[in-house]
Design an enzyme around this catalytic site. Structure first.
Site, mmCIF file in Angstrom:
data_model
loop_
_atom_site.group_PDB
_atom_site.id
_atom_site.type_symbol
_atom_site.label_atom_id
_atom_site.label_comp_id
_atom_site.label_asym_id
_atom_site.label_seq_id
_atom_site.Cartn_x
_atom_site.Cartn_y
_atom_site.Cartn_z
ATOM 1 N N LYS A 18 7.004 21.285 54.392
ATOM 2 C CA LYS A 18 8.447 21.568 54.409
ATOM 3 C C LYS A 18 9.218 20.291 54.100
ATOM 4 C CE LYS A 18 9.229 19.277 58.423
ATOM 5 N NZ LYS A 18 10.011 18.024 58.502
ATOM 6 N N ASP A 28 8.665 21.327 65.310
ATOM 7 C CA ASP A 28 8.895 22.040 64.055
ATOM 8 C C ASP A 28 7.799 23.060 63.752
ATOM 9 O OD1 ASP A 28 6.878 20.263 63.484
ATOM 10 O OD2 ASP A 28 7.807 19.408 61.707
#
Length: 259
Positions: A8, A138
């Site tokens: 990401k 995350d």
């Protein structure tokens, strides 16, 4: 079962305040990126191992595989599902480590999804995300693996509409530089008296260069000027927007696709 966990990038990252639990409240936009992948294979194992041990092998890693987030994911599920069988985990790391791209977090989330399917646990995405959030700030994002606005310490997620289809994401990884999260937070001065990240992201992408910031850049660039140089190089090559991802060390650029 085999999957290929991706990475990401962070579009903007505001560190707002320090919390009583020692973490920081922040806001960022997580965007899935296919620039790097790991290869993750999970199956039921026939080995008899000491309690809590996992049949796990990881290529291209220099840490104890038993401490890997994928092994921790199995233990987390095992605590709530005692009937969960032992697993065989084989992984080849293709994503860079310590680059702010969340490769390890992706492995953990993908492992949770795979075990949920393999062993018919019947867990919803929301429940899987709650498990993932216990393993890293995350990790929950990768359960959904689609564009998400994150708040809290990164685990409070909500959908965010932003059309990035006109742009190509290019990544640069500095050689030999790994930035620890502790190092990145070392010089951070939290600030919540500014326009919200949501407001800034709604600006035209061409205005992001002067408005959309990653708060970690100031601290990390001072210690690692080579990373700052990569950001400048992205702009020299024509990026519409460039920034460091997460706490570094990877730098990405958004380039308008050629028609």
């Amino acid at each position: 079962m085999i999957s290929y966990p991706n990475v990401k990038i962070n579009l903007g990252l505001h560190v707002l305040r320090k919390r009583p639990d020692g973490f920081h409240d922040l806001e960022t936009l997580f965007v899935a990126c296919d620039a790097f992948h790991d290869t993750l294979e999970i199956a039921e194992s026939s080995l008899e191992l000491p309690e809590g041990q996992v049949d796990i092998q990881i290529k291209n890693c220099d840490w104890d595989p038993q401490k890997d987030l994928t092994a921790q994911a199995w233990r987390l599920l095992k605590a709530d599902f005692p009937e969960l069988p032992p697993v065989r985990i084989r992984m080849v790391k293709g994503s860079p480590v310590g680059a702010g791209l969340g490769g390890g977090s992706a492995d953990c989330a993908f492992a949770l999804r795979m075990m949920n399917e393999l062993f018919s646990l019947g867990l919803s995405d929301e429940k899987l995300a709650s498990y993932a959030a216990r393993l890293g700030s995350d990790c929950a994002f990768f359960v959904y693996n689609t564009q998400m606005f994150a708040s809290g310490r990164g685990e409070v997620l909500s959908p965010f509409e932003l059309d990035l289809t006109p742009y190509e994401i290019k990544l640069a990884i500095p050689d030999g530089i790994h930035v620890s999260t502790r190092e990145a937070y070392g010089g951070i001065v939290p600030c919540d008296e500014r326009p919200s990240l949501r407001e800034i992201l709604q600006m035209p992408v061409e205005r992001w260069k002067d408005n959309l910031v990653n708060d970690f850049e100031k601290t990390v660039f001072a210690v690692h000027p080579g990373i700052a140089g990569l950001k400048k190089e992205m702009y020299r090559q024509g990026a519409v927007y460039a920034a460091m991802s997460g706490s570094g060390s990877a730098v990405f650029g958004l380039f308008r696709k050629q028609i």
